[in-house]
Design a protein around this motif. Structure first.
Motif, short mmCIF file in Angstrom:
data_model
loop_
_atom_site.label_atom_id
_atom_site.label_comp_id
_atom_site.label_asym_id
_atom_site.label_seq_id
_atom_site.Cartn_x
_atom_site.Cartn_y
_atom_site.Cartn_z
N ARG A 121 6.32 2.00 4.99
CA ARG A 121 7.13 2.25 3.80
C ARG A 121 8.41 1.41 3.74
NH1 ARG A 121 7.82 7.03 7.01
NH2 ARG A 121 9.97 7.22 7.75
N GLU A 130 3.44 -6.22 -2.78
CA GLU A 130 3.29 -6.13 -4.23
C GLU A 130 3.45 -7.51 -4.89
OE1 GLU A 130 6.24 -3.19 -4.88
OE2 GLU A 130 4.89 -1.50 -4.46
N ASP A 146 -2.57 5.82 5.91
CA ASP A 146 -2.24 6.77 4.84
C ASP A 146 -0.80 6.62 4.36
OD1 ASP A 146 -4.83 7.92 5.06
OD2 ASP A 146 -4.13 9.04 6.81
N SER A 147 -0.34 5.39 4.32
CA SER A 147 1.04 5.10 3.92
C SER A 147 1.06 4.39 2.58
CB SER A 147 1.71 4.22 4.98
OG SER A 147 1.03 2.96 5.07
N GLN A 148 2.29 4.18 2.06
CA GLN A 148 2.44 3.43 0.82
C GLN A 148 1.89 2.02 0.95
OE1 GLN A 148 6.75 4.88 0.92
NE2 GLN A 148 6.56 4.24 -1.20
N GLN A 150 -0.59 1.00 2.80
CA GLN A 150 -2.04 1.04 2.69
C GLN A 150 -2.47 1.16 1.23
OE1 GLN A 150 -4.10 3.91 5.13
NE2 GLN A 150 -6.10 3.28 4.40
N SER A 151 -1.74 1.95 0.45
CA SER A 151 -2.06 2.11 -0.97
C SER A 151 -1.95 0.78 -1.72
CB SER A 151 -1.13 3.14 -1.61
OG SER A 151 -1.31 4.41 -1.03
N VAL A 152 -0.89 0.02 -1.41
CA VAL A 152 -0.73 -1.29 -2.06
C VAL A 152 -1.89 -2.20 -1.67
CG1 VAL A 152 0.73 -3.34 -2.26
CG2 VAL A 152 1.78 -1.08 -2.17
N GLU A 154 -4.90 -1.38 -0.78
CA GLU A 154 -6.13 -0.93 -1.44
C GLU A 154 -6.17 -1.36 -2.90
OE1 GLU A 154 -6.09 3.23 -0.61
OE2 GLU A 154 -6.97 2.99 1.40
N ARG A 155 -5.02 -1.27 -3.58
CA ARG A 155 -4.97 -1.72 -4.97
C ARG A 155 -5.26 -3.22 -5.07
NH1 ARG A 155 -0.19 1.27 -5.41
NH2 ARG A 155 1.06 -0.62 -5.63
#
Length: 398
Positions: A121, A130, A146-148, A150-152, A154-155
């Protein structure tokens, strides 16, 4: 207690006896920083396995990049320095550590961005990931599952290498570094094979055993180094680019764990000015005023002294291309040791061992890492809890 000192505890003078009392060490290290340092070899093995499970091969599909940017701050930022140094002067593309939010303005579709954050994060890594996605650059992310971050990833449909968050970032250097190196290997930028990783992990295991809490100071190189540094202003210089990465790492851990002010960097650069510190008020000037009958190992009570730590690469890869001839590095290191001796400044030397660049780096990092924790404990400081860091985050986020 004064405002702003909440949580600050410890004592200015090092308690040498405490370091040879394993029970007392455990009591002063409630968060288990020594245990985390001892897990460095395990970090190498686990991160290599996790990187193997990630789909890094997609990185190679578009061929060699124009440049690689490693985005992160603190220990995560050091992974970029490690990659740049292990890749060395033969690296076919620029390897650029980047420690601020976002990415350099020139980054585009021809480049690769490796975003690194132990917590997953940090604004620097998130901003870089990003920005890389927006600009069409290839992205790899390394950090907590399972962090922010990782979300970026995956997107962006980018590879993500999970690094379980078991320790503070500063005790997770190897967990963060190995995925960065293996991503770079996939791109054809570094030659790090399985034997190199195994030997590096074995080296870290062996040094952890030498530096274990139950080993007494006279046979424990980390405790000896910590006691030598106690009450001093440390100067840590590396004789080569590889040793300089280790020197800066030691500066990081001495500051964060033991709360000591440190001068660290490259010996070649020091020779252009900073070597003058040896002549100064904490160096030769102070030593020249000492009682000639005093014990050279003891302070005369009128001030702080410099203590030089010299990390030497050892010349084990003399056949490699280098920024300058090995003989120049060796002569410079010998010269600064002589200068220190002439001025009465005590000098500790750690010499690299091992066949690969990665193992040599490990041999220069392991003992100093432990020493920074032992120095903190000798002062009654909890190396895990740094009140000023917490307080700064609170003030900055108001």
């Amino acid at each position: 207690m004064m405002e702003g000192t909440a949580g600050v505890s410890g004592h200015r003078h090092a308690d040498e006896a405490l370091l040879d009392n394993p029970d007392a060490l455990a009591e002063h290290d409630p968060g288990g920083m020594l245990r985390f340092m001892a897990a460095a070899g395990a970090q190498v093995r686990e991160s290599a396995a996790l990187a193997a499970e990630a789909n890094l091969t997609v990185l190679a599909d578009e061929g060699r990049p124009r440049a690689v940017v490693i985005a992160g701050i603190g220990t995560a930022g050091r992974t970029g320095d490690v990659l740049a140094t292990v890749a060395g002067p033969r690296c076919p593309v620029p390897v650029i550590p980047h420690r601020s939010a976002g990415v350099p303005g020139w980054v585009g579709a021809a480049d690769v961005v490796i975003a690194v954050s132990a917590s997953g994060r940090s604004p620097e890594a998130l901003g870089a990931a990003e920005a890389a996605h927006r600009r069409g650059a290839r992205l790899v992310a390394v950090g907590a599952p399972d962090s922010q971050l990782q979300s970026v990833a995956e997107r962006a449909r980018a590879p993500f290498i999970p690094v379980p968050r078991r320790a503070p970032a500063r005790a997770s250097l190897w967990a963060l570094t190995v995925p960065v190196l293996l991503a770079a290997r996939t791109l054809g930028l570094v030659k790090v094979n399985e034997a190199d990783l195994a030997e590096t992990a074995a080296r870290l295991d062996a040094d952890a055993d030498r530096c274990r809490p139950t080993a007494e100071s006279f046979v424990n190189p980390a405790k000896s180094l910590a006691l030598g540094l106690a009450g001093s202003v440390p100067i840590v210089w590396g004789s080569s680019p590889l040793a300089t990465v280790a020197a800066r790492r030691f500066g990081d851990t001495l500051s964060a764990n033991a709360r000591y002010p440190v001068v660290s960097g490259a010996l070649g650069e020091a020779g252009r000015g900073r070597v003058g510190l040896l002549d100064g008020v904490f160096g030769g000037l102070a030593e020249g005023e000492r009682d000639i009958f005093a014990d050279p190992g003891e302070s005369d009570g009128d001030g702080t002294r410099l203590r030089l730590v010299l990390l030497r690469d050892g010349g084990l890869n003399a056949e490699d291309d280098a920024d300058e001839p090995l003989a120049v590095e060796e002569r410079r290191a010998d010269a600064v040791q002589t200068l220190a001796e002439r001025r009465g400044v005590r000098c500790d030397v750690v010499t690299a061992e091992g066949g690969s660049a990665l193992e040599r780096l490990a041999s220069l990092v392991a003992v100093p890492d432990f020493a920074s924790v032992y120095l903190a404990l000798a002062h009654g400081l909890d190396p895990m809890a740094v009140p000023a860091i917490t307080e700064m985050k609170e003030l900055a986020n108001q």
